[in-house]
Design a protein around this motif. Structure first.
Motif, PDB file in Angstrom:
ATOM      1  N   LEU A   1      15.794  14.752  13.309  1.00 40.73           N
ATOM      2  CA  LEU A   1      14.189  14.447  12.940  1.00 40.73           C
ATOM      3  C   LEU A   1      13.498  15.309  13.637  1.00 40.73           C
ATOM      4  N   VAL A   2      13.559  15.597  15.039  1.00 41.23           N
ATOM      5  CA  VAL A   2      12.340  15.956  15.624  1.00 41.23           C
ATOM      6  C   VAL A   2      12.483  17.552  15.107  1.00 41.23           C
ATOM      7  N   CYS A   3      14.090  18.318  14.886  1.00 45.17           N
ATOM      8  CA  CYS A   3      14.140  19.792  14.449  1.00 45.17           C
ATOM      9  C   CYS A   3      13.244  19.858  13.396  1.00 45.17           C
ATOM     10  N   VAL A   4      13.998  19.262  12.657  1.00 43.83           N
ATOM     11  CA  VAL A   4      13.633  19.086  11.027  1.00 43.83           C
ATOM     12  C   VAL A   4      11.836  19.310  10.982  1.00 43.83           C
ATOM     13  N   VAL A   5      11.713  18.013  11.203  1.00 45.80           N
ATOM     14  CA  VAL A   5       9.459  17.964  11.402  1.00 45.80           C
ATOM     15  C   VAL A   5       9.141  19.466  12.166  1.00 45.80           C
ATOM     16  N   ILE A   6       9.869  20.241  13.109  1.00 48.27           N
ATOM     17  CA  ILE A   6       8.333  20.816  13.615  1.00 48.27           C
ATOM     18  C   ILE A   6       9.961  22.047  13.031  1.00 48.27           C
ATOM     19  N   GLY A   7      10.670  22.478  12.628  1.00 50.38           N
ATOM     20  CA  GLY A   7      10.452  23.468  11.947  1.00 50.38           C
ATOM     21  C   GLY A   7       9.886  23.564  10.082  1.00 50.38           C
ATOM     22  N   SER A   8       9.963  22.772   9.287  1.00 45.92           N
ATOM     23  CA  SER A   8       8.767  22.604   8.845  1.00 45.92           C
ATOM     24  C   SER A   8       7.319  23.358   8.145  1.00 45.92           C
ATOM     25  N   ALA A   9       6.731  22.041  10.137  1.00 43.75           N
ATOM     26  CA  ALA A   9       5.982  22.735  10.700  1.00 43.75           C
ATOM     27  C   ALA A   9       5.213  23.952  10.975  1.00 43.75           C
ATOM     28  N   LEU A  10       6.168  24.890  11.643  1.00 42.05           N
ATOM     29  CA  LEU A  10       6.218  26.163  11.853  1.00 42.05           C
ATOM     30  C   LEU A  10       6.859  26.845  10.561  1.00 42.05           C
ATOM     31  N   LEU A  11       7.557  26.128   9.821  1.00 41.99           N
ATOM     32  CA  LEU A  11       7.776  27.286   8.221  1.00 41.99           C
ATOM     33  C   LEU A  11       6.427  27.328   7.854  1.00 41.99           C
ATOM     34  N   ASN A  12       5.680  26.155   7.662  1.00 43.98           N
ATOM     35  CA  ASN A  12       4.198  25.947   6.445  1.00 43.98           C
ATOM     36  C   ASN A  12       3.331  26.869   7.216  1.00 43.98           C
ATOM     37  N   THR A  13       3.266  27.233   8.774  1.00 43.33           N
ATOM     38  CA  THR A  13       2.267  27.803   9.457  1.00 43.33           C
ATOM     39  C   THR A  13       2.524  29.286   9.277  1.00 43.33           C
ATOM     40  N   LEU A  14       4.014  29.491   9.110  1.00 40.63           N
ATOM     41  CA  LEU A  14       4.331  31.550   8.827  1.00 40.63           C
ATOM     42  C   LEU A  14       3.178  31.524   7.789  1.00 40.63           C
ATOM     43  N   LEU A  15       3.623  30.830   6.189  1.00 36.44           N
ATOM     44  CA  LEU A  15       3.698  31.031   4.834  1.00 36.44           C
ATOM     45  C   LEU A  15       2.112  30.529   4.491  1.00 36.44           C
ATOM     46  N   LYS A  16       1.502  29.923   5.382  1.00 39.29           N
ATOM     47  CA  LYS A  16       0.361  30.264   5.324  1.00 39.29           C
ATOM     48  C   LYS A  16      -0.705  31.917   5.639  1.00 39.29           C
ATOM     49  N   LEU A  17       0.377  32.098   6.528  1.00 39.19           N
ATOM     50  CA  LEU A  17      -0.261  33.517   7.329  1.00 39.19           C
ATOM     51  C   LEU A  17       0.271  35.043   6.433  1.00 39.19           C
ATOM     52  N   ILE A  18       1.127  34.623   5.614  1.00 43.69           N
ATOM     53  CA  ILE A  18       1.843  34.939   4.952  1.00 43.69           C
ATOM     54  C   ILE A  18       0.423  35.934   3.470  1.00 43.69           C
TER      55      ILE A  18
ATOM     56  N   ARG B   1      21.248   8.939  19.237  1.00 42.45           N
ATOM     57  CA  ARG B   1      20.736  10.206  19.582  1.00 42.45           C
ATOM     58  C   ARG B   1      20.430  11.509  18.765  1.00 42.45           C
ATOM     59  N   ARG B   2      21.356  11.688  18.163  1.00 44.13           N
ATOM     60  CA  ARG B   2      21.887  12.676  17.117  1.00 44.13           C
ATOM     61  C   ARG B   2      20.763  12.773  16.178  1.00 44.13           C
ATOM     62  N   GLU B   3      20.277  11.457  15.204  1.00 46.11           N
ATOM     63  CA  GLU B   3      19.572  11.344  15.003  1.00 46.11           C
ATOM     64  C   GLU B   3      17.918  11.428  14.783  1.00 46.11           C
TER      65      GLU B   3
ATOM     66  N   VAL C   1       7.120   6.746  16.221  1.00 48.76           N
ATOM     67  CA  VAL C   1       8.553   5.388  16.599  1.00 48.76           C
ATOM     68  C   VAL C   1       9.354   5.706  15.699  1.00 48.76           C
ATOM     69  N   VAL C   2       9.544   6.004  14.384  1.00 53.30           N
ATOM     70  CA  VAL C   2      10.997   6.454  14.486  1.00 53.30           C
ATOM     71  C   VAL C   2      12.333   6.801  14.913  1.00 53.30           C
ATOM     72  N   MET C   3      11.755   7.312  16.038  1.00 51.93           N
ATOM     73  CA  MET C   3      12.491   8.456  16.754  1.00 51.93           C
ATOM     74  C   MET C   3      12.516   7.073  17.964  1.00 51.93           C
ATOM     75  N   ILE C   4      11.605   6.072  17.647  1.00 56.13           N
ATOM     76  CA  ILE C   4      11.827   4.972  19.383  1.00 56.13           C
ATOM     77  C   ILE C   4      13.134   3.538  18.661  1.00 56.13           C
ATOM     78  N   VAL C   5      13.159   3.406  17.534  1.00 57.04           N
ATOM     79  CA  VAL C   5      14.142   2.723  16.069  1.00 57.04           C
ATOM     80  C   VAL C   5      14.927   3.236  16.297  1.00 57.04           C
ATOM     81  N   LEU C   6      15.393   5.146  15.638  1.00 53.69           N
ATOM     82  CA  LEU C   6      16.567   5.553  16.028  1.00 53.69           C
ATOM     83  C   LEU C   6      17.448   5.302  17.600  1.00 53.69           C
ATOM     84  N   TYR C   7      16.536   5.920  18.745  1.00 52.61           N
ATOM     85  CA  TYR C   7      16.909   5.487  19.554  1.00 52.61           C
ATOM     86  C   TYR C   7      17.343   3.793  20.363  1.00 52.61           C
ATOM     87  N   THR C   8      16.231   3.127  20.064  1.00 56.60           N
ATOM     88  CA  THR C   8      16.689   1.557  20.728  1.00 56.60           C
ATOM     89  C   THR C   8      17.202   0.630  20.055  1.00 56.60           C
TER      90      THR C   8
END
Length: 219
Positions: A93-110, A87-89, A75-82
């Protein structure tokens, strides 16, 4: 140049402080020396259990789940784009959110910390440390506050954004303790790591915008 150096120093200091804080919690978790802290906080939070409060806490934990996080992000992506055409924002947004999720997964496994089994009101699977909900909430609502802040001209509006994002982040974290699926140290560790990740990401993004502006001005 001096302002840029100061900004870099402040960013680095925040990242280092958050990383050290996370590292200390991780060491205490690994040595099982944080149990008294965890159980004390759990007793206080779960001591106020009530049917209506449980419904509220389940709502906050629900909006910190994967699917609601994805929907809010979309929804935030739609607002930012529309509406704003930034587009850069959107990409940031997508990179930060996905990066956080991947980082969390890695830390949980550690760390592979088992979840608490004290007065479990809700069900959750996977490892406990750091909390995925707290990392996702801090990252998502933190980056939304950062992006929206830039387009709000009034002080009242900006303060409102900070208060709302802080409340969502706090209540999502507390809901995980209340529902018995996370230790307080899981939540605190998630906040610290997410703060480190988000602060560094925002700094990199700001530098990218500055370079883009200089490039356009020279052509």
């Amino acid at each position: 140049m001096n302002n840029r150096k100061l900004e870099f120093s402040m960013t680095l200091m925040v990242c280092v402080i958050c990383a050290i804080g996370f590292g200390l919690i991780a060491v205490l978790v690994g040595n099982a020396k944080i149990q008294n802290f965890d159980h004390t906080i759990i007793s206080v939070i779960q001591g106020i259990e009530a049917p209506r409060l449980t419904t509220i806490m389940k709502f906050f934990t629900m909006i910190g789940n994967g699917i609601p996080i994805a929907i809010i992000t979309f929804v935030v992506m739609i607002v930012l784009y529309t509406f704003l055409g930034h587009r850069r924002e959107l990409i940031f947004l997508v990179c930060v959110v996905i990066g956080s999720a991947l980082l969390n997964t890695l830390l949980k496994l550690i760390f592979q910390r088992a979840r608490p089994d004290i007065n479990r009101i809700a069900e959750a699977h996977g490892y406990s440390f750091p909390s995925g909900h707290s990392m996702a909430a801090f990252t998502l609502y933190g980056v939304i506050a950062f992006l929206v802040w830039k387009h709000v001209p009034t002080t009242i509006g900006r303060v409102t954004i900070i208060i709302l994002s802080s409340l969502f982040i706090t209540f999502i974290g507390v809901s995980r303790i209340y529902l018995g699926v996370h230790y307080p140290s899981d939540i605190l560790g998630g906040y610290l790591m997410s703060a480190c990740w988000l602060t560094g990401s925002i700094w990199v993004y700001q530098r990218y915008l500055e370079r883009s502006e200089r490039t356009r001005s020279t052509h």
